[in-house]
Design a protein around this motif. Structure first.
Motif, mmCIF file in Angstrom:
data_model
loop_
_atom_site.group_PDB
_atom_site.id
_atom_site.type_symbol
_atom_site.label_atom_id
_atom_site.label_comp_id
_atom_site.label_asym_id
_atom_site.label_seq_id
_atom_site.Cartn_x
_atom_site.Cartn_y
_atom_site.Cartn_z
ATOM 1 N N SER A 107 0.844 -1.195 0.000
ATOM 2 C CA SER A 107 0.000 0.000 0.000
ATOM 3 C C SER A 107 0.872 1.234 0.000
ATOM 4 C CB SER A 107 -0.914 0.032 1.220
ATOM 5 O OG SER A 107 -0.160 0.258 2.388
ATOM 6 N N CYS A 108 0.219 2.353 -0.314
ATOM 7 C CA CYS A 108 0.889 3.637 -0.146
ATOM 8 C C CYS A 108 0.947 3.936 1.356
ATOM 9 C CB CYS A 108 0.125 4.728 -0.895
ATOM 10 S SG CYS A 108 -1.559 4.990 -0.293
ATOM 11 N N HIS A 109 1.579 5.018 1.730
ATOM 12 C CA HIS A 109 1.748 5.364 3.137
ATOM 13 C C HIS A 109 0.418 5.584 3.847
ATOM 14 C CE1 HIS A 109 2.761 7.999 6.587
ATOM 15 N NE2 HIS A 109 3.765 7.137 6.702
ATOM 16 N N CYS A 110 -0.522 6.254 3.199
ATOM 17 C CA CYS A 110 -1.799 6.579 3.845
ATOM 18 C C CYS A 110 -2.846 5.473 3.703
ATOM 19 C CB CYS A 110 -2.345 7.907 3.307
ATOM 20 S SG CYS A 110 -2.973 7.829 1.609
ATOM 21 N N GLN A 111 -2.511 4.378 3.026
ATOM 22 C CA GLN A 111 -3.399 3.218 2.843
ATOM 23 C C GLN A 111 -4.542 3.468 1.849
ATOM 24 O OE1 GLN A 111 -3.001 0.075 4.642
ATOM 25 N NE2 GLN A 111 -1.027 0.979 5.104
ATOM 26 N N LEU A 112 -4.543 4.596 1.156
ATOM 27 C CA LEU A 112 -5.582 4.861 0.167
ATOM 28 C C LEU A 112 -5.523 3.850 -0.976
ATOM 29 C CD1 LEU A 112 -7.857 6.801 -0.813
ATOM 30 C CD2 LEU A 112 -6.063 8.078 -2.011
ATOM 31 N N ARG A 119 -4.248 0.181 -1.995
ATOM 32 C CA ARG A 119 -3.823 -1.097 -1.443
ATOM 33 C C ARG A 119 -3.869 -2.153 -2.540
ATOM 34 N NH1 ARG A 119 -7.691 0.804 1.967
ATOM 35 N NH2 ARG A 119 -9.120 -0.826 1.335
ATOM 36 N N CYS A 125 0.468 7.936 -5.219
ATOM 37 C CA CYS A 125 -0.776 8.189 -4.500
ATOM 38 C C CYS A 125 -1.074 9.686 -4.563
ATOM 39 C CB CYS A 125 -0.657 7.736 -3.048
ATOM 40 S SG CYS A 125 -2.098 8.184 -2.052
ATOM 41 N N ARG A 146 -2.902 11.317 -2.553
ATOM 42 C CA ARG A 146 -3.024 11.908 -1.212
ATOM 43 C C ARG A 146 -1.669 12.042 -0.515
ATOM 44 N NH1 ARG A 146 -6.645 9.136 3.348
ATOM 45 N NH2 ARG A 146 -7.778 8.598 1.454
ATOM 46 N N CYS A 147 -0.915 10.940 -0.420
ATOM 47 C CA CYS A 147 0.338 10.981 0.354
ATOM 48 C C CYS A 147 1.583 11.089 -0.519
ATOM 49 C CB CYS A 147 0.435 9.772 1.274
ATOM 50 S SG CYS A 147 0.646 8.192 0.423
ATOM 51 N N SER A 200 3.174 8.717 -2.201
ATOM 52 C CA SER A 200 4.043 7.535 -2.254
ATOM 53 C C SER A 200 4.304 7.103 -3.696
ATOM 54 C CB SER A 200 3.400 6.367 -1.510
ATOM 55 O OG SER A 200 3.346 6.619 -0.139
ATOM 56 N N GLN A 252 4.382 -4.583 2.746
ATOM 57 C CA GLN A 252 4.353 -4.665 4.209
ATOM 58 C C GLN A 252 5.233 -5.810 4.694
ATOM 59 O OE1 GLN A 252 0.229 -4.939 5.380
ATOM 60 N NE2 GLN A 252 -0.313 -3.144 4.161
#
Length: 132
Positions: free
Chosen positions: A13-18, A20, A86, A88-89, A91, A115
């Motif tokens: 996932s990206c850092h903010c989990q948006l 996955r 991403c 948002r974050c 990544s 992960q």
């Protein structure tokens, strides 16, 4: 003929989990025959990409389409490769060729998004992406 190749599924996932996704690698990253690519092109070097090249059918996105507005795309240089981030974050997720016949059907996934993977333990191969 049956094969004894082992595979492993990785959650990523990206850092903010948006964004996955699940990736199946064969061989797994811990296998002595497995390695990641450390490319010297400007974007890989600046973002710290450590890539594995994976067939598209071995990647399952949980909640997003790469063409959605949740994913930013970027091309540079000869514009043969599209990079995904991403929205948002920020990544650095992956890249893929957009040129027919050039690594078609494959994505270069940044294992830093996986992960539970200690990137310090991975075998690395350097690639001269600057000249591509």
């Amino acid at each position: 003929m049956a094969t004894n190749k082992t595979s492993q599924r990785y959650q990523a996932s990206c850092h903010c989990q948006l964004i996955r996704y699940t990736v199946t690698l064969s061989p797994p990253l811990h296998d002595p025959e497995s390695w990641v690519v450390e490319c010297n092109c400007s974007i890989c070097a600046r973002n710290g990409y450590l890539n594995v090249y994976v067939q598209n059918e071995c990647i399952q996105f949980d909640n997003v389409d790469l063409n959605s507005n949740l994913v930013e795309k970027y091309r540079f240089g000869k514009e043969r490769v599209q990079h995904y981030f991403c929205s948002r974050c920020g990544s650095s997720l992956m890249a893929e060729s957009i040129e027919p016949g050039f690594y078609e059907g494959v994505k270069a996934l940044n294992v830093r998004m996986f992960q539970g993977v200690d990137v310090r333990t991975l075998q690395r191969r350097e690639v001269d992406g600057r000249s591509l």
